[in-house]
Design a protein around this motif. Sequence first.
Motif, mmCIF file in Angstrom:
data_model
loop_
_atom_site.group_PDB
_atom_site.id
_atom_site.type_symbol
_atom_site.label_atom_id
_atom_site.label_comp_id
_atom_site.label_asym_id
_atom_site.label_seq_id
_atom_site.Cartn_x
_atom_site.Cartn_y
_atom_site.Cartn_z
ATOM 1 N N TYR A 66 0.840 -1.212 0.000
ATOM 2 C CA TYR A 66 0.000 0.000 0.000
ATOM 3 C C TYR A 66 0.866 1.249 0.000
ATOM 4 O O TYR A 66 0.572 2.224 -0.691
ATOM 5 N N ARG A 67 1.954 1.203 0.740
ATOM 6 C CA ARG A 67 2.875 2.347 0.784
ATOM 7 C C ARG A 67 3.436 2.652 -0.605
ATOM 8 O O ARG A 67 3.524 3.811 -1.009
ATOM 9 N N GLU A 68 3.790 1.615 -1.349
ATOM 10 C CA GLU A 68 4.315 1.810 -2.697
ATOM 11 C C GLU A 68 3.250 2.353 -3.641
ATOM 12 O O GLU A 68 3.527 3.179 -4.512
ATOM 13 N N LYS A 69 2.020 1.883 -3.463
ATOM 14 C CA LYS A 69 0.923 2.350 -4.308
ATOM 15 C C LYS A 69 0.592 3.810 -4.012
ATOM 16 O O LYS A 69 0.318 4.611 -4.903
ATOM 17 N N LEU A 70 0.619 4.175 -2.730
ATOM 18 C CA LEU A 70 0.217 5.516 -2.313
ATOM 19 C C LEU A 70 1.225 6.577 -2.731
ATOM 20 O O LEU A 70 0.843 7.676 -3.150
ATOM 21 N N LYS A 71 2.509 6.256 -2.589
ATOM 22 C CA LYS A 71 3.604 7.178 -2.881
ATOM 23 C C LYS A 71 3.370 8.525 -2.190
ATOM 24 O O LYS A 71 3.197 8.570 -0.991
ATOM 25 N N ASN A 72 3.288 9.634 -2.934
ATOM 26 C CA ASN A 72 3.160 10.955 -2.318
ATOM 27 C C ASN A 72 1.751 11.523 -2.385
ATOM 28 O O ASN A 72 1.548 12.726 -2.188
ATOM 29 N N ASN A 73 0.773 10.685 -2.668
ATOM 30 C CA ASN A 73 -0.619 11.146 -2.751
ATOM 31 C C ASN A 73 -1.202 11.273 -1.344
ATOM 32 O O ASN A 73 -1.547 10.275 -0.717
ATOM 33 N N THR A 74 -1.295 12.483 -0.857
ATOM 34 C CA THR A 74 -1.746 12.712 0.516
ATOM 35 C C THR A 74 -3.258 12.898 0.572
ATOM 36 O O THR A 74 -3.912 13.154 -0.443
ATOM 37 N N PHE A 75 -3.806 12.797 1.803
ATOM 38 C CA PHE A 75 -5.229 13.020 2.038
ATOM 39 C C PHE A 75 -5.396 14.121 3.084
ATOM 40 O O PHE A 75 -4.539 14.317 3.942
ATOM 41 N N GLU A 76 -6.529 14.798 3.025
ATOM 42 C CA GLU A 76 -6.776 15.908 3.946
ATOM 43 C C GLU A 76 -7.003 15.439 5.367
ATOM 44 O O GLU A 76 -6.602 16.100 6.320
#
Length: 388
Positions: A66-76
Motif C-alpha cells: 500500500y505504501r508503494e501504491k500511495l507514494k506521495n498522494n496525501t489526504f486531507e
Amino acid sequence: MTAEVGVINERGIALAADSAVTINGSKVTNSAVKLFTLDSAHYVGIMIYGNADLQSVPWEVIIKSYREKLKNNTFEKLRDYVNDFEKYISSLEIWNSKDVQWAMVCKYTYTIINTIKPFLSEGKGLDEAINETEKLVPKDKNFDINEQEVITNFENKILNEFKSNFSGITDSQCSKCSKLVVRCLMSNYTPNDYTGIVFAGYGKEEMFPSIYNFQVDGIIDQKVKISGFEETTSNPLSNGGLASIVPFAQSDVMKTVIYGIAPELNDFRKQQLSQLKETIVSCFPKEQQKAVKSVFNRYDQLFDNHSQTEYVSPITSMLGNLSISELGNMAEMLVNLTAFKRKFSNDIGTVGGPIDVLTISKGEGPTWIKRKEYFDKSLNEGYKLRRR
C-alpha cells in the motif's frame, strides 16, 4: 500476542510496539514488525496486533505494498487514509481465489461447529444442539455480501466439515448448519483471530492528531469485514483537548497503571461485592431492600470516583503537558512494563523483544525514536535511494 500503545496530546502522538510473535501457540520469537510508516509525505503511522496475516497474506506485505501504491498522494483527513486503505485491500486480485476466500468461510464454519459441541457434551441431541446454537447466532446482517454466492461456492466444503465432525448428521441438519455459518459470517460477530489495525497521525489539513482503531476479520466477495471502529483525538474542538493513553492487545498492565487497580482484580471485586449485596439484601424486609442496595451502590461509586480522582485524572492532566520526546518515553515504558510482567509470571513470554517507538508531530512528521533493523543501512545504498 503483543502489547502496543498510543500516547496522544495536542502536540503529537507516540506509538510503541513490542516484537514478540507466538508461533503454533508455544514458540515465541522476537522479530515481528508491527509498526510502520508511509512515505515521507505522510504524517501517518500504522500498527497491527492480533493475527499477523489476512487469510495467509502477511499484513507487513499488504501495508508495504500500500505504501508503494500511495507514494506521495496525501489526504486531507486521517480518516481518508483509513478509507483508502480499506479500498486498496478490497482491490487486490489475490482475494479472487476461492481457496483464499475459503479461509474466512472455514473460520466461521468452525465457529458454529465449536458452538454445537459443548451442547452435545451436555447430553443434548444434535437437533437440540443446533437449535440452541441458532439462538446464539446474531440475526443482524451488517456485512453486505452475496449470500447465495457464498452458499453456491462453499456449501460442499461446509457440509464436508460438519460431516467429518458429527457422525450421523443428516442432510437437513447439514443444510441448517450451513445457513447458520453464512448468517454468522454476515453478522457483526467477529471470531478471536482478527487483526487489529491502528492508524495514527494527521491528514494534510489537520492541526491535531488522531488515532483510529478497528478490527479486520477477513475478506470475501471483494469486501473487507471491519468491526469495532474507534476514534481518539486531541482536537480541543472535539473533546476539549484531552490527552489519552490508548493501549491495544494485552492492555491489562497499562490499565493497572492508569486506573490504579488491575482490571481482572477490579472485576473480581465487583463480582464479590455484587454477591455480598444480594446475600445481605435478602436478609432485610422487602420495603428496606432498596435502601440497602443504595448503600452498596454508593460505596461502589465511591471506589470508581477515587480511582478517577487519584489515578486517572492526574495522569491525563500531566499527559497534556508532555513534550514529544516525553510521549515517546512514556509509550516505551508502558510496553516495557507489560513485557516485565509477562517475563516474571507463568507466561510463555508473549510480550518482549526490541520495542519500536515512533513519534508523529505536525512539525517533524514521523520520527523513529527506536527501530529494529535486520540489515546494515551503510551496506545498502540502493535502500537509501529507494526510501529517499
